[in-house]
Structure formats: structure tokens, C-alpha cells
Design a protein around this motif. Structure first.
Motif, PDB file in Angstrom:
ATOM      1  N   VAL A 508      -4.329   4.698   5.048  1.00 15.75           N
ATOM      2  CA  VAL A 508      -3.635   4.863   6.368  1.00 15.75           C
ATOM      3  C   VAL A 508      -2.143   5.531   6.305  1.00 15.75           C
ATOM      4  O   VAL A 508      -1.997   6.397   6.990  1.00 15.75           O
ATOM      5  CB  VAL A 508      -3.749   3.700   7.163  1.00 15.75           C
ATOM      6  CG1 VAL A 508      -3.043   3.763   8.715  1.00 15.75           C
ATOM      7  CG2 VAL A 508      -4.979   2.969   7.168  1.00 15.75           C
ATOM      8  N   ASP A 509      -1.496   4.938   5.576  1.00 16.20           N
ATOM      9  CA  ASP A 509      -0.002   5.391   5.209  1.00 16.20           C
ATOM     10  C   ASP A 509       0.315   4.854   3.845  1.00 16.20           C
ATOM     11  O   ASP A 509      -0.027   3.849   3.210  1.00 16.20           O
ATOM     12  CB  ASP A 509       0.902   4.738   6.121  1.00 16.20           C
ATOM     13  CG  ASP A 509       2.047   5.665   6.441  1.00 16.20           C
ATOM     14  OD1 ASP A 509       2.201   6.533   5.550  1.00 16.20           O
ATOM     15  OD2 ASP A 509       2.788   5.332   7.123  1.00 16.20           O
ATOM     16  N   LYS A 510       1.248   5.783   3.379  1.00 17.06           N
ATOM     17  CA  LYS A 510       1.492   5.566   1.822  1.00 17.06           C
ATOM     18  C   LYS A 510       2.767   4.728   1.613  1.00 17.06           C
ATOM     19  O   LYS A 510       2.917   4.147   0.730  1.00 17.06           O
ATOM     20  CB  LYS A 510       1.560   6.945   1.109  1.00 17.06           C
ATOM     21  CG  LYS A 510       1.805   6.818  -0.384  1.00 17.06           C
ATOM     22  CD  LYS A 510       2.128   8.234  -0.933  1.00 17.06           C
ATOM     23  CE  LYS A 510       0.793   8.930  -1.107  1.00 17.06           C
ATOM     24  NZ  LYS A 510       0.967  10.198  -1.732  1.00 17.06           N
ATOM     25  N   LYS A 511       3.826   5.173   2.580  1.00 15.11           N
ATOM     26  CA  LYS A 511       5.003   4.438   2.418  1.00 15.11           C
ATOM     27  C   LYS A 511       5.737   4.360   3.998  1.00 15.11           C
ATOM     28  O   LYS A 511       6.045   5.070   4.439  1.00 15.11           O
ATOM     29  CB  LYS A 511       6.029   5.289   1.754  1.00 15.11           C
ATOM     30  CG  LYS A 511       7.317   4.454   1.386  1.00 15.11           C
ATOM     31  CD  LYS A 511       8.244   5.213   0.652  1.00 15.11           C
ATOM     32  CE  LYS A 511       9.563   4.140   0.169  1.00 15.11           C
ATOM     33  NZ  LYS A 511      10.449   5.167  -0.569  1.00 15.11           N
ATOM     34  N   PRO A 512       5.565   3.086   4.324  1.00 10.60           N
ATOM     35  CA  PRO A 512       5.180   1.822   3.784  1.00 10.60           C
ATOM     36  C   PRO A 512       3.676   1.864   3.636  1.00 10.60           C
ATOM     37  O   PRO A 512       2.913   2.483   4.442  1.00 10.60           O
ATOM     38  CB  PRO A 512       5.763   0.509   4.693  1.00 10.60           C
ATOM     39  CG  PRO A 512       6.047   1.308   5.956  1.00 10.60           C
ATOM     40  CD  PRO A 512       6.428   2.859   5.610  1.00 10.60           C
ATOM     41  N   ARG A 513       3.229   1.151   2.679  1.00  7.34           N
ATOM     42  CA  ARG A 513       1.668   1.038   2.301  1.00  7.34           C
ATOM     43  C   ARG A 513       0.922   0.581   3.425  1.00  7.34           C
ATOM     44  O   ARG A 513       1.220  -0.759   3.539  1.00  7.34           O
ATOM     45  CB  ARG A 513       1.589   0.672   1.086  1.00  7.34           C
ATOM     46  CG  ARG A 513       0.102   0.761   0.347  1.00  7.34           C
ATOM     47  CD  ARG A 513       0.335   0.246  -0.898  1.00  7.34           C
ATOM     48  NE  ARG A 513      -1.257   0.053  -1.743  1.00  7.34           N
ATOM     49  CZ  ARG A 513      -1.605   0.998  -2.285  1.00  7.34           C
ATOM     50  NH1 ARG A 513      -1.093   2.427  -2.549  1.00  7.34           N
ATOM     51  NH2 ARG A 513      -2.940   0.877  -2.754  1.00  7.34           N
ATOM     52  N   ARG A 514      -0.069   1.153   3.728  1.00 10.63           N
ATOM     53  CA  ARG A 514      -1.042   0.425   4.745  1.00 10.63           C
ATOM     54  C   ARG A 514      -2.421   1.142   4.401  1.00 10.63           C
ATOM     55  O   ARG A 514      -2.556   2.433   4.357  1.00 10.63           O
ATOM     56  CB  ARG A 514      -0.655   0.917   6.435  1.00 10.63           C
ATOM     57  CG  ARG A 514       0.167   0.212   7.007  1.00 10.63           C
ATOM     58  CD  ARG A 514       1.600   0.581   6.745  1.00 10.63           C
ATOM     59  NE  ARG A 514       2.789  -0.213   7.273  1.00 10.63           N
ATOM     60  CZ  ARG A 514       3.350  -0.067   8.456  1.00 10.63           C
ATOM     61  NH1 ARG A 514       2.990   1.021   9.230  1.00 10.63           N
ATOM     62  NH2 ARG A 514       4.372  -0.658   8.650  1.00 10.63           N
ATOM     63  N   VAL A 515      -3.344   0.315   3.812  1.00 13.83           N
ATOM     64  CA  VAL A 515      -4.460   0.625   3.497  1.00 13.83           C
ATOM     65  C   VAL A 515      -5.766  -0.140   3.774  1.00 13.83           C
ATOM     66  O   VAL A 515      -5.493  -1.450   3.759  1.00 13.83           O
ATOM     67  CB  VAL A 515      -4.480   0.757   1.832  1.00 13.83           C
ATOM     68  CG1 VAL A 515      -4.133  -0.397   1.240  1.00 13.83           C
ATOM     69  CG2 VAL A 515      -5.687   1.363   1.156  1.00 13.83           C
ATOM     70  N   PHE A 516      -6.769   0.604   3.990  1.00 15.76           N
ATOM     71  CA  PHE A 516      -7.656  -0.580   4.389  1.00 15.76           C
ATOM     72  C   PHE A 516      -9.113   0.077   3.124  1.00 15.76           C
ATOM     73  O   PHE A 516      -9.363   0.961   2.666  1.00 15.76           O
ATOM     74  CB  PHE A 516      -8.542   0.102   5.626  1.00 15.76           C
ATOM     75  CG  PHE A 516     -10.005  -0.415   6.024  1.00 15.76           C
ATOM     76  CD1 PHE A 516      -9.900  -1.784   6.547  1.00 15.76           C
ATOM     77  CD2 PHE A 516     -11.014   0.401   5.875  1.00 15.76           C
ATOM     78  CE1 PHE A 516     -11.207  -2.221   7.206  1.00 15.76           C
ATOM     79  CE2 PHE A 516     -12.190  -0.065   6.328  1.00 15.76           C
ATOM     80  CZ  PHE A 516     -12.424  -1.374   6.617  1.00 15.76           C
ATOM     81  N   ASP A 517      -9.634  -1.294   2.859  1.00 15.36           N
ATOM     82  CA  ASP A 517     -10.726  -1.096   1.863  1.00 15.36           C
ATOM     83  C   ASP A 517     -12.091  -1.938   2.199  1.00 15.36           C
ATOM     84  O   ASP A 517     -11.632  -2.858   2.951  1.00 15.36           O
ATOM     85  CB  ASP A 517     -10.274  -1.761   0.388  1.00 15.36           C
ATOM     86  CG  ASP A 517      -9.196  -0.984  -0.302  1.00 15.36           C
ATOM     87  OD1 ASP A 517      -9.540  -0.129  -0.771  1.00 15.36           O
ATOM     88  OD2 ASP A 517      -8.102  -1.514  -0.148  1.00 15.36           O
ATOM     89  N   ILE A 518     -13.065  -1.350   2.002  1.00 11.90           N
ATOM     90  CA  ILE A 518     -14.231  -2.116   1.845  1.00 11.90           C
ATOM     91  C   ILE A 518     -15.302  -1.955   0.778  1.00 11.90           C
ATOM     92  O   ILE A 518     -15.506  -0.768   0.371  1.00 11.90           O
ATOM     93  CB  ILE A 518     -15.212  -1.619   3.366  1.00 11.90           C
ATOM     94  CG1 ILE A 518     -16.757  -2.232   3.486  1.00 11.90           C
ATOM     95  CG2 ILE A 518     -15.478   0.111   3.276  1.00 11.90           C
ATOM     96  CD1 ILE A 518     -17.139  -1.895   4.795  1.00 11.90           C
ATOM     97  N   ASN A 519     -15.589  -3.118   0.269  1.00 10.78           N
ATOM     98  CA  ASN A 519     -16.426  -3.116  -1.162  1.00 10.78           C
ATOM     99  C   ASN A 519     -17.579  -3.846  -0.952  1.00 10.78           C
ATOM    100  O   ASN A 519     -17.482  -5.068  -0.368  1.00 10.78           O
ATOM    101  CB  ASN A 519     -15.557  -3.553  -2.199  1.00 10.78           C
ATOM    102  CG  ASN A 519     -14.307  -2.540  -2.493  1.00 10.78           C
ATOM    103  OD1 ASN A 519     -14.543  -1.478  -3.293  1.00 10.78           O
ATOM    104  ND2 ASN A 519     -13.185  -2.687  -2.022  1.00 10.78           N
ATOM    105  N   TYR A 520     -18.818  -3.351  -1.521  1.00  6.50           N
ATOM    106  CA  TYR A 520     -19.802  -4.131  -1.560  1.00  6.50           C
ATOM    107  C   TYR A 520     -20.369  -4.215  -3.111  1.00  6.50           C
ATOM    108  O   TYR A 520     -20.255  -2.997  -3.778  1.00  6.50           O
ATOM    109  CB  TYR A 520     -21.032  -3.657  -0.715  1.00  6.50           C
ATOM    110  CG  TYR A 520     -22.517  -4.459  -0.718  1.00  6.50           C
ATOM    111  CD1 TYR A 520     -22.393  -5.883  -0.619  1.00  6.50           C
ATOM    112  CD2 TYR A 520     -23.581  -3.661  -1.550  1.00  6.50           C
ATOM    113  CE1 TYR A 520     -23.770  -6.392  -0.596  1.00  6.50           C
ATOM    114  CE2 TYR A 520     -24.541  -4.519  -1.744  1.00  6.50           C
ATOM    115  CZ  TYR A 520     -24.664  -5.737  -1.430  1.00  6.50           C
ATOM    116  OH  TYR A 520     -26.089  -6.427  -1.532  1.00  6.50           O
ATOM    117  N   LYS A 521     -21.146  -5.490  -3.471  1.00  8.61           N
ATOM    118  CA  LYS A 521     -21.578  -5.121  -4.836  1.00  8.61           C
ATOM    119  C   LYS A 521     -22.767  -6.131  -4.865  1.00  8.61           C
ATOM    120  O   LYS A 521     -22.600  -7.176  -4.240  1.00  8.61           O
ATOM    121  CB  LYS A 521     -20.704  -5.441  -5.854  1.00  8.61           C
ATOM    122  CG  LYS A 521     -20.381  -6.891  -5.895  1.00  8.61           C
ATOM    123  CD  LYS A 521     -19.324  -7.155  -7.266  1.00  8.61           C
ATOM    124  CE  LYS A 521     -18.837  -8.720  -7.287  1.00  8.61           C
ATOM    125  NZ  LYS A 521     -17.992  -9.147  -8.366  1.00  8.61           N
TER     126      LYS A 521
END
Length: 823
Positions: A508-521
Motif C-alpha cells: 500500500v505504501d513503502k514509507k511509512p510501510r503499509r502492507v496487506f498480505d493474504i496467504n493460504y497453505k
């Protein structure tokens, strides 16, 4: 990702570091010895005939000299030897080896009476006025800072002879030879920056505003924050000078006489100040010390200027040489302030000074102008957590701006480097080297829009799956710098079952860091393994296991996570996780309250977690998706709270979990450095054992600082716990003093780990524990002592288990290995 790797390398060099050398200057690198004995001659005077340029040899008889003046003759003189005149070539680099012929001089009888070394008399006067002249003792100041940083590839002769380089012969116009050690080098990175630095003495605080920056050779703007003054800071007045995470003893430390010998060798005017020249060298070999010279003002006993280099036998990895030069001028406050600084590091990953192995130079030149004293900002200004601020338009300044703000003019060679460096980064040999570094450090191979890997997990084996094959990858930065999908598939030859997983990252943004993750296993997982442990399908985990690999569990797991950084070093996260755990093969879980054991072939939880991480003044270098912490000198605090919600997506349990973790490292002067980690947590409500705290075991021979290395997986379970880990690295304090062993530059390390915990009666009664699982009725302890820096990367530890020695199939004592890279 490539930019992250290059940025990390740049910042390693910045942990320590002179300005680029003009190709048209006359440069001489030389050694002077006695013609009869062959012994190196120190303090020999070398002058460029017809000019005021001159120098003298160091304690090893070496010297370097550079001049743009029209002269072609060296004048060599030393007491007790015949003078010599040496012809040199103008406008070129050259190495000379000079032998001086001794005179036969008969001296009359001389009576020598004991007395104090005049250099030591001067040193004591410097020490008496250290606080008066130490720039860090100033109350407030701000100053304009101008920086130039250049990185060069050296030892490149063999690379340039390759077939792929034939169409890049124009590069030879930019190749030069170092006046420090005669290595051929080619610039690959150049930058300059302009900033304003604000300083407060008590409590000590610095803030820097990068007003303009230009970078060639890497597209990574996060590097700009480390190109000012804040990140690399050498204070000659400190007792210990930290370089490359090592504590070097300053030549003017309060205890300097215990580490150095001093020699008064000259006196002269520097600018308008009469100064004494004192040379210094270490008393003993292989200590973290310097050799060099300093000029001391005769009236104030302040340091006017100095030049020193790390001693060649110092126990520091990858650094062939490092030279530090600083100049001081008297400020309006009466204190002598830094006016110019030059730093040079010669870096080589492989054997030091081995010809033909690629290495790097890091040059840094900094100048300081327009000091303003005692003009304080508000207290909130100095305590603001963002220590370095880069202006939004820092990279958009026109050339006319740079011509006005530079403290000195770029040479024509430096101006050409901007264009040349961008061309060098497109050369096949450079890009091949870059791809190899990327593969080695990340495990992925770049193939257009995709990255294939990780390679170390493509084939592995365990007792449940047999031989396991895996193929996967993710998109590369060429595909997108905002989103990164990933996926893999795996198959076991013994269980004949496919496993798979996928993920999606949105930056979403690098600095300041905003990040969304979705993971399935849908895959096998080793419950009770630390986050630092080997992946279950990592080939080394298969090869280095000390027990049968039969404790894996099949899981279905879905994670959605959003991380929000408020400012550098402080972030919150929120995570949703649904997790199903299945017994392996024909086995079943046995759970139940009030003694009613229920056989289950699946258990499920759904939880929402919130987390916090606070690392004051932590620094990072950023890639497009990943970033790497450069650490902080303050403790790091992490907390997480999880709420399990029954019936949400079919979840079976309600519960609460709280975890608090704090870690810190600190220097212990010349004794090395220490680190501690405290971890505590509690789980409320009744849960089956897979969702309780399975204390982190380690059933491999590979040392894991986040695990209990003599504890088996599934050996201990708790719902309340506190653990403590402490380690101390002596950095060769003892081994450096043992003949023969000290040449190996091995380093000593000791550590210990303890755990206390309990399990509530409800949780004890709810689960039928598998064989070999216990609760803690007394503290658990283990300890180790080892040697690291073997071949620069290998560590070997002897590890002892100190409690619960009656448990079956445990490792009471064993030898463990680790791979570590430290300077």
C-alpha cells in the motif's frame, strides 16, 4: 529486490569510511627500506621537487603522495642515510620501491638519562582538555553538511579481459589505480547530498534534513537517508570508536597509553595554527586499534587534524583497509569543530588482498560549513522519532542548484561518473554478478516477470512424505512494484499426496510501510518450531536432523494480515487466521472435558490478533516489497494479543492469548558485546495441546538462537511461561592472545537459556498428550560455548542440557553448527 541487496551492501560500507582520485594527477605509492638490512624505514621525508607537497613514511616504511602540480622528481631524505632523487612520471599512477644507503657516522659518547616521553606529555595535556574540545559536549548547534560517496569495484583486470566485455572497451577510460594499495578499480556508484544537521548535547539527540540528493548506480531512494551525517559518525574524542560493530580503542582514549606507543616527530604551521605531529601505533598485535598520526595545537592542545587506519591484523572480516581522516577548526563557541572528513574502506568478501577476487572501495568525503551555536529548537523537535527526513523534492534539484550549494567543485572525472555508472550497471558481467548475488541471498532465480524458487526447498525428505518435490515462485519487480502474487505445489513420494499454497502481497505504501498480505497453505508443518528455524522442506533440515522427522502435522491455514507503520520503528498489525490441524495417517486426536475423551480427525480455530512493535530509532533499507533492519541501539519491544472466536467459520474454541517479547544488545567495551531476549505469555481458556504454547525445540544440528537447542519438538507444553536468553561475544578477546591460534582470527561466544512455565489443570485434563510430551514442574536450562568466525562464516558450539536429563531420546550434550556473517 536487487536494489535491496545493493542497498544493503552500500550500507555495510557506510558503517565505517576519501574522495575519488583524479586520473590526471601524479600519484605515487611507495615503500622505503634500508639497502643493507631490508628493514622498512619509518619517518623518511618525501618531497615533490619544486613544490610544497610532501609526506613521510609510516611505521611500515610505506607512503603515498598525490599532486596536480607540474613536477617529476621526488626528494628522499632521512637522518643517517644518503639523500636520493627519484624521477617519476607526471600525470600517472606509479609504484616505487626505494632503498636508502646508510651513512657511516661515528658519534661521540652520549649520556642518556631517564625522562618522560615528550609525546606522552602532549597526550596527557590533550586528555586533560578532552571535554573542552569534544564537539559532542556542545549544548546546541546546527550545520550545513555536504557529502560525496563513491563505490568502486576493484581487482577487475580479469573481468575486463572476458569476451562479453569486448564491446565495452570504452570502460577503460574510467578505470583508475588506487593510491592506497595499487588496485585497479572502476566506479559503480556515485552520489552526493546536501543536508542540515541539528544537534543537542543533553539529552544527546541529532536530526538531519536531507535537502537534496543525487544517486547513480542504484534505483533505491531509501538509501538517501543514510547518505548524510547521521548514519556514520566517528568521534575521535570518544574512548571507543565503533566501526563495523566493533569497538576500536581511540588513540586519545583515557586508557590509550595501555594500547598505544606515541612518538613526537615534527612541528609545523597548519593554516595559522602551530601544531605538533605525534605518530602512534599499537603496543600489541591483533587488537582493535589504529596506526597513524595526529597534529596537536600547541596552545589549546586540541586536535587540529589526524589520519589513521585500522591495523592490518585486526580481527575484522572482509575489510582489507580502512583510513579515517578528519580536520577541525575553532568555532565561534571556542570549541574545535569538525570541518572535513574523509573515509575509505577496502572491502573484499573473499581472502584479503587476494589478486583476482572482486572487491570494493567505499569512499566518503564530508564537509561542514556555517556552524550556528546555541540556537535551540523546541524540545519536541529533538525527540521526534523520525531522525532523518528526506525532502519530497530532494531528487528533483536542477544542476544550477548543485553548483550553488556544493562546498567544493566536482572534478571532471566525478561529473562523468554519473553517466558512466548508469552504463556500467547495464553491462552483462555486472548484471550476471547481480543476479548471482540475488540468487545466493534470496534463493530465487529471476526469469523475466517471475522469480523461481526457493531452490533450497525444491527437493527434501522426511519420514512422513518420503522424498518431497516442490516447485514454486513469485512475480518479480518487473511484473509489478505494488503487488506480488506467489504460489507453489509439492508432492511426497511416500504419502503420495499433493500439498500447495499461494499468497498475495499488496504494498500500500513503502514509507511509512503499509502492507496487506493474504496467504493460504495446505501443507505439512512442524508445530513447536521457532520462526528462525529451518523451513520444514529446507534441504539442510533434512540433512542435519538428529531425530526421526516424524512429528510433522498437516494443516490448512488462511492468514490475512495488515501492517501499519506510523513512523520508522513503530508499527501495529491486525491479523485474521483460520487454521485446521489434521492428525497424520490413521491416528486421531483425543480431547474432551471432564474426562470424556473425544476422538477427533480435525480441530479448527479462528482468531483475530493485534500486534505492536516498537524499536526506537530503528533504521531500514528498503526493496520494493522487502526491507532489512539495520538495527537500533535501543531495546525492541513486541506485543501481540489474540482472540479466538468459537463458531466463526466453524471454529471449535474460544480463547485469549497474550505475548510480550523484549530484546536488546549492548557493547561491553573492549570485552565484546552482549544480547538478551525475554519472552513471556499467557493463554486463557481450555484448548487442545496443538494450540497451547509448544515450546520451541530443535531436532537438528543447526544452532537456532530462538529455540531451545537440546529440547525436542513437542517435549514441553504450557499456558503460562517466561523465558530468558543471554549471549556474550568476546570477539577474540582470549584467542587473539594465543600464538598460532590468533592467526585464525576465531572468536569466542557463550550463551545460556532458561524457561519456567506451567499448565493449568483444565488444560492438562483436556488433552491426551502424545508420547514424549511433558509439563514444566521446574525450570528448564541449557547452555553453550562456542567458536565462531571459522572461515569467516562457520560457528561451532558445544551445547549442554542442564535439566530434565531423565527424559528419553534427548540430547544431553552435542555439537552444533551455525552459519553467521559478522564483520
Amino acid at each position: 529486490m536487487n536494489n535491496l541487496i545493493f542497498g544493503l551492501f552500500l550500507l555495510l560500507l557506510l558503517r565505517g569510511w576519501g574522495s575519488p582520485v583524479a586520473a590526471q594527477s601524479t600519484r605515487v605509492l611507495g615503500t622505503i627500506t634500508d639497502s643493507i638490512t631490508g628493514a622498512p624505514l619509518p619517518l623518511v621525508s618525501i618531497a615533490l621537487k619544486g613544490t610544497s607537497t610532501g609526506t613521510s613514511t609510516d611505521f611500515e616504511g610505506s607512503f603515498s603522495l598525490e599532486s596536480n602540480e607540474n613536477a617529476d622528481t621526488l626528494l628522499i631524505s632521512s637522518i643517517g642515510y644518503y639523500n636520493q632523487t627519484i624521477a617519476i612520471k607526471k600525470g600517472q599512477f606509479q609504484e616505487v620501491f626505494i632503498e636508502l644507503v646508510p651513512k657511516n657516522i661515528t658519534l661521540n659518547e652520549v649520556i642518556i638519562l631517564p625522562g618522560e616521553n615528550p609525546a606522552e606529555i602532549l597526550l596527557k595535556k590533550v586528555l586533560a582538555k578532552k571535554d573542552e574540545h569534544n564537539p559532542d559536549k556542545e549544548d546546541f548547534y546546527d550545520v550545513d553538511v555536504y557529502n560525496k560517496v563513491q563505490i568502486d569495484a576493484n581487482n577487475i583486470e580479469d573481468m575486463l579481459d572476458g569476451r562479453s566485455m569486448r564491446k565495452f572497451q570504452w570502460i577503460s577510460e574510467y578505470i583508475d589505480t588506487s593510491i592506497v594499495n595499487g588496485k585497479v578499480y572502476l566506479p559503480i556508484f556515485f552520489t552526493e547530498s546536501v543536508s542540515k544537521l541539528y544537534y543537542r548535547g543533553s539529552p544527546k539527540s541529532k536530526r538531519e534534513f536531507i535537502e537534496a540528493a543525487r544517486i547513480s548506480g542504484v534505483e533505491n531512494e531509501s538509501v538517501a537517508q543514510y547518505l548524510g551525517n547521521m548514519y556514520q559518525n566517528v568521534n575521535f574524542y570518544d574512548n571507543l570508536i565503533t566501526l563495523f560493530d566493533k569497538n576500536f580503542v581511540s588513540p586519545i582514549a583515557g586508557f590509550g597509553l595501555a594500547y598505544y606507543k606515541y612518538y613526537l616527530v615534527d612541528s609545523s604551521y597548519i593554516d595559522s595554527d602551530w601544531c605538533y605531529k605525534v605518530m602512534f601505533r599499537p603496543r600489541r598485535k591483533q587488537e582493535l586499534t589504529f596506526s597513524g598520526e595526529m597534529w596537536i595545537n600547541d596552545s589549546s592542545f586540541a586536535i587540529k587534524q589526524y589520519e589513521m587506519r585500522i591495523v592490518p591484523d585486526a580481527n575484522v572480516n572482509f575489510i582489507n583497509d580502512m583510513i579515517i581522516e578528519q580536520h577541525f577548526t575553532r568555532g565561534d563557541s571556542g570549541r574545535w569543530m569538525l570541518s572535513k572528513e574523509k573515509l575509505l574502506a577496502d572491502f573484499n568478501v573473499f581472502q584479503k588482498n587476494q589478486k583476482g577476487t572482486l572487491g570494493f572501495y567505499g569512499h566518503k568525503t564530508t564537509s561542514y560549513e556555517n556552524y550556528v551555536f546555541n540556537n535551540p529548537q523546541s524540545s519536541g523537535f529533538y525527540s521526534h522519532p523520525e531522525r532523518v527526513v528526506v525532502a519530497d523534492d530532494a531528487y528533483e534539484k536542477p544542476e544550477s542548484y548543485w553548483e550553488n550549494v556544493r562546498h567544493d567543485t566536482l572534478s571532471s572525472e566525478e561529473q562523468d561518473i554519473y553517466t558512466m555508472v548508469d552504463s556500467v550497471t547495464q553491462m552483462p558481467v555486472f548484471r550476471t554478478w547481480q543476479d548471482l548475488v540475488f540468487l545466493f541471498t534470496t534463493g530465487y532465480y529471476i526469469w523475466g516477470n517471475f522469480e523461481i524458487g526457493p531452490y533450497a526447498s525444491m527437493v527434501s525428505f522426511n519420514d512422513i512424505e518420503g522424498t518431497r518435490f516442490r516447485f514454486g515462485g513469485r512475480t518479480s519487480n518487473k511484473f509489478s512494484k505494488k503487488i506480488m502474487p506467489s504460489a507453489y505445489i509439492a508432492y511426497g513420494t511416500k504419502d503420495e499426496t499433493f500439498k500447495y499454497g499461494s499468497g498475495f502481497t499488496w504494498m500500500v505504501d513503502k514509507k511509512p510501510r503499509r502492507v496487506f498480505d493474504i496467504n493460504y497453505k495446505h501443507d505439512m508443518e512442524q508445530l513447536g518450531m521457532s520462526s528462525n528455524g529451518f523451513r520444514e522442506d529446507y534441504i539442510l533440515a533434512s540433512l542435519l536432523s538428529r531425530n526421526a522427522t516424524n512429528k510433522l502435522t498437516l494443516v490448512d491455514e488462511l492468514k490475512l494480515n495488515y501492517s501499519h507503520e506510523w513512523f520508522s520503528g513503530f508499527s501495529n498489525s491486525i491479523r485474521f487466521m483460520k487454521k485446521d490441524i489434521f492428525p497424520i495417517g490413521d491416528t486421531v486426536f483425543n480431547f474432551g472435558e471432564n474426562g470424556n475423551n473425544l476422538q477427533r480427525n480435525q480441530v479448527r480455530t479462528s482468531e483475530i490478533s493485534i500486534g505492536m512493535r516498537f524499536a526506537y530509532k530503528e533504521k531500514y533499507v528498503y526493496g520494493e516489497f522487502d526491507r532489512s533492519s539495520l538495527g537500533t541501539t535501543y531495546p525492541i519491544l513486541q506485543t501481540s494479543y489474540s482472540l479466538g472466536i468459537k463458531d466463526l467459520w466453524g471454529a471449535d474454541f474460544s480463547y485469549q492469548r497474550l505475548n510480550v517479547n523484549i530484546e536488546d544488545w549492548f557493547n561491553v567495551g573492549a570485552l565484546g558485546w552482549s544480547k538478551y531476549v525475554i519472552d513471556a505469555g499467557k493463554i486463557w481458556e481450555t484448548l487442545p495441546y496443538p494450540f497451547l504454547k509448544l515450546h520451541e525445540g530443535n531436532e537438528t544440528y543447526f544452532l537456532d538462537a530462538a529455540s531451545f537447542n537440546t529440547m525436542n519438538y513437542f517435549e514441553f507444553v504450557s499456558d503460562e511461561w517466561v523465558s530468558l536468553y543471554y549471549t556474550h561475544r568476546f570477539d577474540g578477546l582470549f584467542l587473539n592472545r594465543i600464538p598460532l591460534l590468533k592467526k585464525l582470527k576465531w572468536r569466542e561466544v557463550i550463551w545460556g537459556k532458561g524457561l519456567i512455565g506451567r499448565l493449568s489443570d483444565k488444560n492438562k485434563d483436556y488433552s491426551q498428550f502424545p508420547e514424549g510430551m511433558y509439563t514444566l514442574n521446574k525450570p528448564y536450562f541449557e547452555a553453550g560455548a562456542g567458536i565462531d568466525n571459522i572461515f569467516k562464516i562457520l560457528r561451532v558450539d558445544a551445547v549442554w542440557r542442564l535439566s530434565y536429563l531423565d527424559h528419553p531420546d534427548i540430547a544431553k550434550f552435542h555439537i552444533m553448527f551455525g552459519l553467521e556473517v559478522y564483520f
